[in-house]
Design an enzyme around this catalytic site. Sequence first.
Site, PDB file in Angstrom:
ATOM      1  N   GLU A  75     -12.589 -15.027 -16.196  1.00  0.00           N
ATOM      2  CA  GLU A  75     -13.947 -15.156 -16.725  1.00  0.00           C
ATOM      3  C   GLU A  75     -14.922 -14.520 -15.749  1.00  0.00           C
ATOM      4  O   GLU A  75     -14.942 -14.841 -14.554  1.00  0.00           O
ATOM      5  CB  GLU A  75     -14.331 -16.611 -16.978  1.00  0.00           C
ATOM      6  CG  GLU A  75     -15.752 -16.716 -17.542  1.00  0.00           C
ATOM      7  CD  GLU A  75     -16.022 -18.015 -18.294  1.00  0.00           C
ATOM      8  OE1 GLU A  75     -17.188 -18.427 -18.353  1.00  0.00           O
ATOM      9  OE2 GLU A  75     -15.057 -18.602 -18.829  1.00  0.00           O
ATOM     10  N   GLU A 100     -18.122 -15.263  -9.911  1.00  0.00           N
ATOM     11  CA  GLU A 100     -19.535 -15.645  -9.992  1.00  0.00           C
ATOM     12  C   GLU A 100     -20.223 -15.242  -8.697  1.00  0.00           C
ATOM     13  O   GLU A 100     -19.660 -15.424  -7.608  1.00  0.00           O
ATOM     14  CB  GLU A 100     -19.658 -17.162 -10.220  1.00  0.00           C
ATOM     15  CG  GLU A 100     -21.069 -17.698 -10.250  1.00  0.00           C
ATOM     16  CD  GLU A 100     -21.916 -17.024 -11.316  1.00  0.00           C
ATOM     17  OE1 GLU A 100     -22.892 -16.365 -10.927  1.00  0.00           O
ATOM     18  OE2 GLU A 100     -21.604 -17.147 -12.514  1.00  0.00           O
ATOM     19  N   ASP A 150     -26.501 -11.690 -19.017  1.00  0.00           N
ATOM     20  CA  ASP A 150     -27.912 -11.355 -19.097  1.00  0.00           C
ATOM     21  C   ASP A 150     -28.107 -10.274 -20.156  1.00  0.00           C
ATOM     22  O   ASP A 150     -27.492  -9.210 -20.073  1.00  0.00           O
ATOM     23  CB  ASP A 150     -28.393 -10.855 -17.732  1.00  0.00           C
ATOM     24  CG  ASP A 150     -29.911 -10.778 -17.635  1.00  0.00           C
ATOM     25  OD1 ASP A 150     -30.544 -10.275 -18.587  1.00  0.00           O
ATOM     26  OD2 ASP A 150     -30.459 -11.219 -16.611  1.00  0.00           O
ATOM     27  N   LYS A 154     -35.322  -5.868 -22.728  1.00  0.00           N
ATOM     28  CA  LYS A 154     -36.247  -4.734 -22.783  1.00  0.00           C
ATOM     29  C   LYS A 154     -35.457  -3.429 -22.857  1.00  0.00           C
ATOM     30  O   LYS A 154     -34.491  -3.229 -22.133  1.00  0.00           O
ATOM     31  CB  LYS A 154     -37.153  -4.731 -21.550  1.00  0.00           C
ATOM     32  CG  LYS A 154     -38.113  -5.907 -21.499  1.00  0.00           C
ATOM     33  CD  LYS A 154     -39.009  -5.832 -20.279  1.00  0.00           C
ATOM     34  CE  LYS A 154     -39.969  -7.020 -20.250  1.00  0.00           C
ATOM     35  NZ  LYS A 154     -40.850  -6.986 -19.043  1.00  0.00           N
ATOM     36  N   ASP A 186     -26.043 -14.889 -27.331  1.00  0.00           N
ATOM     37  CA  ASP A 186     -26.995 -15.474 -28.275  1.00  0.00           C
ATOM     38  C   ASP A 186     -28.187 -14.544 -28.497  1.00  0.00           C
ATOM     39  O   ASP A 186     -29.223 -14.965 -28.996  1.00  0.00           O
ATOM     40  CB  ASP A 186     -27.459 -16.865 -27.807  1.00  0.00           C
ATOM     41  CG  ASP A 186     -27.967 -16.882 -26.379  1.00  0.00           C
ATOM     42  OD1 ASP A 186     -27.949 -15.817 -25.725  1.00  0.00           O
ATOM     43  OD2 ASP A 186     -28.368 -17.952 -25.903  1.00  0.00           O
ATOM     44  N   LYS A 224     -23.969 -27.831 -24.293  1.00  0.00           N
ATOM     45  CA  LYS A 224     -25.088 -28.596 -24.856  1.00  0.00           C
ATOM     46  C   LYS A 224     -26.281 -27.690 -25.143  1.00  0.00           C
ATOM     47  O   LYS A 224     -27.021 -27.907 -26.099  1.00  0.00           O
ATOM     48  CB  LYS A 224     -25.490 -29.731 -23.921  1.00  0.00           C
ATOM     49  CG  LYS A 224     -26.041 -29.312 -22.576  1.00  0.00           C
ATOM     50  CD  LYS A 224     -26.439 -30.523 -21.742  1.00  0.00           C
ATOM     51  CE  LYS A 224     -27.009 -30.118 -20.389  1.00  0.00           C
ATOM     52  NZ  LYS A 224     -27.398 -31.300 -19.572  1.00  0.00           N
ATOM     53  N   GLU A 226     -26.079 -24.405 -25.968  1.00  0.00           N
ATOM     54  CA  GLU A 226     -25.739 -23.642 -27.167  1.00  0.00           C
ATOM     55  C   GLU A 226     -25.874 -24.523 -28.395  1.00  0.00           C
ATOM     56  O   GLU A 226     -26.401 -24.093 -29.428  1.00  0.00           O
ATOM     57  CB  GLU A 226     -24.318 -23.102 -27.045  1.00  0.00           C
ATOM     58  CG  GLU A 226     -23.888 -22.231 -28.215  1.00  0.00           C
ATOM     59  CD  GLU A 226     -22.457 -21.752 -28.104  1.00  0.00           C
ATOM     60  OE1 GLU A 226     -21.960 -21.165 -29.085  1.00  0.00           O
ATOM     61  OE2 GLU A 226     -21.818 -21.972 -27.050  1.00  0.00           O
TER      62      GLU A 226
END
Length: 245
Positions: A75, A100, A150, A154, A186, A224, A226
Site C-alpha cells: 500500500e 508512508e 492527493d 487545480k 473521492d 468513518k 468515507e
Amino acid sequence: MTTPDNTTATSAQDETTEQPKYLRRIRSFVLREGRLTKGQQRSLELFWPTMGLEHQPQPYDFEQVFGRKADLVLEIGFGMGKSFVAMAKAAPELDFIGIEVHKPGVGACLGEAETEGVKNIRLFEHDAVEILNDSIADGSLTTIQLFFPDPWHKTRHHKRRIVQPDFVQVLRRKLKIGGVFHMATDWENYAEHMLEVMTAAEGYQNLATDNLYVPRPDNRPLTKFENRGVKLGHGVWDLMFKKTN
C-alpha cells in the site's frame, strides 16, 4: 475531500529534490511532519525495530523479512494506518508492506498494529518511488493499493498526481503476472484521470465489467470519513487493473 486516514498517501510536496544529471523530479506529496504524540513516539521507539524497514539500494527478500512465503500486498500512502492494519488483520495469510512519508502516521500505524495484535505488516517511512525502484523486486507483488491520494484538483497541478503513465509502468514491473493495481478516490475528476491513464497503459486489463469502475471490494474497509461522505452523497470510485504481461 481526502479521508484523514489516508491524507498523506501520496499527498504532494512542492519542493523537488536534486536528481542525477541535474534533473529535478516533481514530488507527488507534501511532507507535513506534524508533531508526534507521546503515543506515536513510544510506538516508533518500541515497534519500529521489528516492523520498520529502511530504504536500501537492493531488493529485500521478503520471505526472510516475514519468515514465511506468502503473497505480498503493497500500500502506497497508508495515512494513519487504521484501514491498512484492518486489512492485514482480516487477511492473516497475506503479508502487507506499507509506505508512508508522514512520521506521525507511521507511529500511529505501529501502535494500531500492536493494539490489534497484527504481525503481518512491515513499514517504510520513505518516498514511494525510491522504495519501488530500489527496495522491491520486480514481479514480486500480488497487489498494489493506492487509496485516496492527493487529487491535486487545480489544473496546473495535475502533473503532480501520482498516477501518471511512467509511474504505472514502474508498478507493472513490480507486479506478478495477474497481479492487481487497486486505486480509490473521492474526486471524480481524478477518477477520470486514473481511468484515462490506466486504459492507455500497456500491459494492464480493467477488471470492471463495463471497463469503467468496480464496486468497492469487501477487503477495502469503509473508513468513518468515507462513510460520512457517502451519507452526504459524495461519490467514491474504485479502479482495479490486472497485469497481463
